[in-house]
Scaffold this motif. Structure first.
Motif, PDB file in Angstrom:
ATOM      1  N   ASP A 176       0.836  -1.199   0.000  1.00 49.10           N
ATOM      2  CA  ASP A 176       0.000   0.000   0.000  1.00 49.10           C
ATOM      3  C   ASP A 176       0.877   1.258   0.000  1.00 49.10           C
ATOM      4  OD1 ASP A 176      -2.335   1.437   0.096  1.00 49.10           O
ATOM      5  OD2 ASP A 176      -2.959   0.741   2.082  1.00 49.10           O
ATOM      6  N   ASP A 177       0.366   2.319  -0.585  1.00 52.12           N
ATOM      7  CA  ASP A 177       1.026   3.635  -0.520  1.00 52.12           C
ATOM      8  C   ASP A 177       2.469   3.579  -0.989  1.00 52.12           C
ATOM      9  OD1 ASP A 177      -1.358   4.339   0.621  1.00 52.12           O
ATOM     10  OD2 ASP A 177      -0.591   4.418   2.664  1.00 52.12           O
ATOM     11  N   PHE A 178       2.738   2.806  -2.048  1.00 51.89           N
ATOM     12  CA  PHE A 178       4.121   2.646  -2.492  1.00 51.89           C
ATOM     13  C   PHE A 178       4.726   3.994  -2.888  1.00 51.89           C
ATOM     14  CE2 PHE A 178       7.480   1.916  -5.583  1.00 51.89           C
ATOM     15  CZ  PHE A 178       8.303   1.090  -4.827  1.00 51.89           C
ATOM     16  N   ILE A 198       0.369   2.286  -5.976  1.00 45.39           N
ATOM     17  CA  ILE A 198       1.240   3.456  -6.034  1.00 45.39           C
ATOM     18  C   ILE A 198       0.540   4.630  -5.359  1.00 45.39           C
ATOM     19  CG2 ILE A 198       2.620   4.942  -7.544  1.00 45.39           C
ATOM     20  CD1 ILE A 198       2.230   2.690  -9.725  1.00 45.39           C
ATOM     21  N   ASP A 199       1.234   5.259  -4.432  1.00 47.01           N
ATOM     22  CA  ASP A 199       0.620   6.299  -3.605  1.00 47.01           C
ATOM     23  C   ASP A 199       0.007   7.427  -4.423  1.00 47.01           C
ATOM     24  OD1 ASP A 199       0.148   7.201  -0.804  1.00 47.01           O
ATOM     25  OD2 ASP A 199       1.157   8.980  -1.596  1.00 47.01           O
ATOM     26  N   ARG A 200      -1.065   7.969  -3.886  1.00 51.85           N
ATOM     27  CA  ARG A 200      -1.812   8.972  -4.643  1.00 51.85           C
ATOM     28  C   ARG A 200      -1.035  10.262  -4.871  1.00 51.85           C
ATOM     29  NH1 ARG A 200      -5.353   9.828  -0.049  1.00 51.85           N
ATOM     30  NH2 ARG A 200      -5.027  11.896   0.806  1.00 51.85           N
ATOM     31  N   SER A 201       0.016  10.505  -4.106  1.00 53.41           N
ATOM     32  CA  SER A 201       0.795  11.723  -4.350  1.00 53.41           C
ATOM     33  C   SER A 201       1.406  11.706  -5.762  1.00 53.41           C
ATOM     34  CB  SER A 201       1.883  11.876  -3.280  1.00 53.41           C
ATOM     35  OG  SER A 201       2.685  10.719  -3.202  1.00 53.41           O
ATOM     36  N   GLY A 232      -2.899   2.578  -9.507  1.00 48.66           N
ATOM     37  CA  GLY A 232      -2.718   3.970  -9.109  1.00 48.66           C
ATOM     38  C   GLY A 232      -3.811   4.365  -8.123  1.00 48.66           C
ATOM     39  N   GLU A 233      -3.405   4.923  -6.979  1.00 47.04           N
ATOM     40  CA  GLU A 233      -4.349   5.356  -5.942  1.00 47.04           C
ATOM     41  C   GLU A 233      -4.744   6.813  -6.142  1.00 47.04           C
ATOM     42  OE1 GLU A 233      -2.054   4.976  -2.290  1.00 47.04           O
ATOM     43  OE2 GLU A 233      -3.277   3.261  -1.741  1.00 47.04           O
ATOM     44  N   GLY A 234      -5.918   7.152  -5.670  1.00 48.26           N
ATOM     45  CA  GLY A 234      -6.309   8.559  -5.599  1.00 48.26           C
ATOM     46  C   GLY A 234      -6.573   9.207  -6.946  1.00 48.26           C
TER      47      GLY A 234
HETATM   48 MG    MG Z   1      -2.155   6.220  -0.090  1.00 44.70          MG
END
Ligand code: MG
Ligand code: C2E
Ligand code: MG
Ligand code: MG
Length: 288
Positions: A176-178, A198-201, A232-234
């Protein structure tokens, strides 16, 4: 005069420390009550397969409706629950409730739960997972465990033992949140992951920041070469989704595709998204 103001600062500092400690004690008592009084529930956010543009699974996100304070974010109470050990009881609730809810969905749709490093370090954790699966007659392949990269690298041996027991059960494991932690790319191979989230940033900045776009491209390519799915997150805009699709990223999650839903609304969401058993997509599919 200078000494006095120094003493004043120390007193103010001590007072704010005491207030913070009192707040934490209050939160701890409140969490104990929340567990006993069923104040916790799960919201479910869809994860989409980008190529098929179809919902593939849902991530369970814990929700707490405090009787006086209203909704409290997991970002606030999970770290505190990890400190007090209450995460073990909260995590068991999340595991059992997620399996119970998923048992009502079409068998092709999976469920992901977030697992804290405190849980994964507990020797009985894989057994608890096996028990939740069998109590709800859920196929192990329908469950995915999400761990942050920081959780995966700390205390390596215990976590590796738990992860291989979970894999032996047939449960999926995703990172999570790679990109937000300290793991090296070598870990992506060592942990035999099923999915990298992959983290949403990075997703957020990709349209405007060539550096973030390069990271997204590199991680999706690495995933492809290692046989690990990427997501891809977010994802909040069509432009971000198009970038992920062009890079060959396997999955997407985010407000554009679906917000976290109460459990009662999941069945309707699945139907509206054009999903039918057997997998054919209907016209008028829900995408936004
Ligand atoms: Mg995240
Ligand atoms: P996470 O696992 O990375 O979960 C994704 C978080 O991003 C969720 O926040 C979700 O609502 C939010 N999100 C999803 N799509 C978008 C988007 O398009 N834009 C934006 N701005 N945000 C989006 P939430 O539910 O507040 O959870 C926060 C974190 O708390 C989670 O991050 C996870 O680390 C933790 N958490 C949540 N539920 C649990 C749980 O049951 N157990 C444990 N151990 N941790 C949990
Ligand atoms: Mg997660
Ligand atoms: Mg995440």
């Amino acid at each position: 005069r200078a000494k006095e103001s120094g003493r004043g600062r120390v007193q103010r500092f001590e007072q704010s420390m005491m207030e913070a400690a009192a707040r934490r004690r209050r939160l701890e008592t409140d969490m104990a009550r929340a567990l006993a009084e069923n104040e916790l529930s799960l919201a479910f956010q869809p994860l989409f397969d980008i190529e098929a543009m179809r919902v593939a699974s849902f991530e369970a996100l814990v929700r707490w409706k405090h009787p006086e304070r209203g909704w409290i974010s997991p970002a606030e109470f999970i770290p505190e629950a990890e400190r007090t050990g209450q995460i073990l009881a909260i995590g068991e609730f999340v595991l059992r409730e997620a399996c119970r809810r998923a048992a009502d969905w079409p068998t092709e749709i999976g469920v992901a739960i977030n697992v804290s490093p405190v849980q994964i370090r507990t020797p009985g954790f894989p057994l608890l997972v096996a028990s939740a699966l069998s109590a709800n007659r859920l196929m192990p392949s329908r469950l995915e465990i999400e761990l942050t990269e920081t959780a995966m690298v700390e205390d390596g041996t215990m976590i590796a033992t738990s992860l291989s027991a979970l894999r032996a059960l047939g449960v999926g494991v995703s990172m999570d949140d790679f990109g937000t932690g300290y793991s090296s790319l070598a870990h992506l191979r060592n942990f035999e992951l099923d999915r990298i989230k992959i983290d949403r940033s990075f997703v957020d900045a990709a349209p405007s920041d060539p550096g973030c776009l390069a990271v997204l491209r590199a991680v999706t390519q690495l995933g492809r070469e290692l046989g690990v799915k990427t997501l891809g997150e977010g994802v909040e805009t069509p432009e971000q989704l198009a970038i992920l699709r062009d890079l060959g990223c396997d999955g997407a999650q985010g407000f554009l595709l679906g917000r976290p839903l109460p459990a009662e609304e999941v069945a309707d969401f699945i139907a509206l998204s054009g999903w039918t058993v057997g997998g054919s997509k209907q016209p008028g599919a829900h995408v936004a």
